[in-house]
Design an enzyme around this catalytic site. Sequence first.
Site, PDB file in Angstrom:
ATOM      1  CE1 TYR A 195      12.687  37.896  -0.745  1.00  0.00           C
ATOM      2  CE2 TYR A 195      12.949  36.748  -2.833  1.00  0.00           C
ATOM      3  CZ  TYR A 195      13.504  37.368  -1.723  1.00  0.00           C
ATOM      4  OH  TYR A 195      14.863  37.451  -1.600  1.00  0.00           O
ATOM      5  CG  ASP A 255      21.613  39.089  -6.866  1.00  0.00           C
ATOM      6  OD1 ASP A 255      21.639  40.288  -6.543  1.00  0.00           O
ATOM      7  OD2 ASP A 255      21.338  38.166  -6.075  1.00  0.00           O
ATOM      8  CG  ASP A 279      17.360  40.304  -1.682  1.00  0.00           C
ATOM      9  OD1 ASP A 279      18.072  40.744  -0.765  1.00  0.00           O
ATOM     10  OD2 ASP A 279      17.795  39.564  -2.593  1.00  0.00           O
ATOM     11  CG  ASP A 321      20.934  42.905  -2.453  1.00  0.00           C
ATOM     12  OD1 ASP A 321      20.567  41.718  -2.467  1.00  0.00           O
ATOM     13  OD2 ASP A 321      20.918  43.624  -3.466  1.00  0.00           O
ATOM     14  CG  HIS A 361      15.976  38.683   2.979  1.00  0.00           C
ATOM     15  ND1 HIS A 361      17.206  38.739   2.374  1.00  0.00           N
ATOM     16  CD2 HIS A 361      15.118  38.267   2.022  1.00  0.00           C
ATOM     17  CE1 HIS A 361      17.093  38.379   1.099  1.00  0.00           C
ATOM     18  NE2 HIS A 361      15.826  38.104   0.860  1.00  0.00           N
ATOM     19  CD  GLU A 394      22.867  39.311   0.786  1.00  0.00           C
ATOM     20  OE1 GLU A 394      23.856  38.948   0.134  1.00  0.00           O
ATOM     21  OE2 GLU A 394      21.702  39.241   0.359  1.00  0.00           O
ATOM     22  CB  CYS A 446      24.190  34.084  -6.343  1.00  0.00           C
ATOM     23  SG  CYS A 446      22.983  32.749  -6.134  1.00  0.00           S
ATOM     24  NE  ARG A 454      21.411  35.488   1.829  1.00  0.00           N
ATOM     25  CZ  ARG A 454      21.525  35.588   0.500  1.00  0.00           C
ATOM     26  NH1 ARG A 454      20.483  35.962  -0.218  1.00  0.00           N
ATOM     27  NH2 ARG A 454      22.656  35.325  -0.097  1.00  0.00           N
ATOM     28  CD  GLU A 514      20.588  31.518   0.269  1.00  0.00           C
ATOM     29  OE1 GLU A 514      19.797  30.558   0.469  1.00  0.00           O
ATOM     30  OE2 GLU A 514      20.465  32.315  -0.666  1.00  0.00           O
ATOM     31  CG  ASN A 559      16.170  30.621  -0.952  1.00  0.00           C
ATOM     32  OD1 ASN A 559      15.172  30.620  -1.670  1.00  0.00           O
ATOM     33  ND2 ASN A 559      17.319  31.161  -1.335  1.00  0.00           N
TER      34      ASN A 559
END
Length: 295
Positions: A44, A59, A86, A88, A113, A115, A123, A158, A188, A210
């Site tokens: 990942y 992040d 990721d 985002d 993924h 989100e 985060c 996500r 998440e 996660n």
Amino acid sequence: MNPIPSAGARFRQSLELENPLQIVGTINAYCSLMAEHAGFRAIYLSGAGVANASFGVPDLGITTINDVVADIRRIVGVTQLPLLVDADTGFGNAFCMARTIREFSRAGAAGVHIEDQVAAKRCGHRPGKELVETAEMVDRIHAAVEARTDDSFFIMARTDALATEGMDESLERCHRYVAAGADGIFAEAVREAEQYRKFTDALSVPVLANMTEFGQSPLLTADQLGELGIAMVLYPLSAFRAMNAAAEQVYTAIRKERTQETVVDLMQTRDRLYEVLDYHRYEKQIDDLIRKSQK
């Protein structure tokens, strides 16, 4: 001769071979080699990992699609392990989402993924998260699904809704995401083990848990999560955090004690480094070339 399976196909094969599938974070190419030596079947690339490790920034949506693509290429250049990435919030509107899928796939990613936070994301284990409307996230998923050129490329949705909207609303969102074409769900910031069961019982696609450290979720074993119906277990930055702690100890010792002697035991040996890199095979190739040139 049989064609080599695509990265997405290899990820799906790993899902079938290991239940739940442990997916470990690798922030750079060398970490991916160590993960391969350890026996993992999938790896990942975290958005936080790209931001923190490659650019030294938090992040918070600061890094770009090209920043992530560069790290994808470095990692998949040295390993055949399928790489989940990721993405985002997709780095912009629906056109940007489509470009993200194409560029990540071209770079060698096995899947992503996406989100449901707003573009100015946080985060997932921090307060103050703000989500887009369900319809906007559905549009993101539609754009991602339509953009992929390999049907095996894994598109995961996500949701951060549990922390802000509760379980019922989270599940309603997830059903909409699956209907839009999501191949899996990333739940998440789950606070209680049994909440995972509610996701897995309600959904027809694989669910990811996660297991990030120092966050909102309890750190459960892969076996415990498997019993709750979880199909994928993610350890996004575990090695990175351990590396950072060791590096801090080494830097502090060298500065204070004016020698590294007391922290050598923290270090990977030169022999082990060479073993992971297959150093001696490269060296033999150089020797062979030298011998041929001297004939």
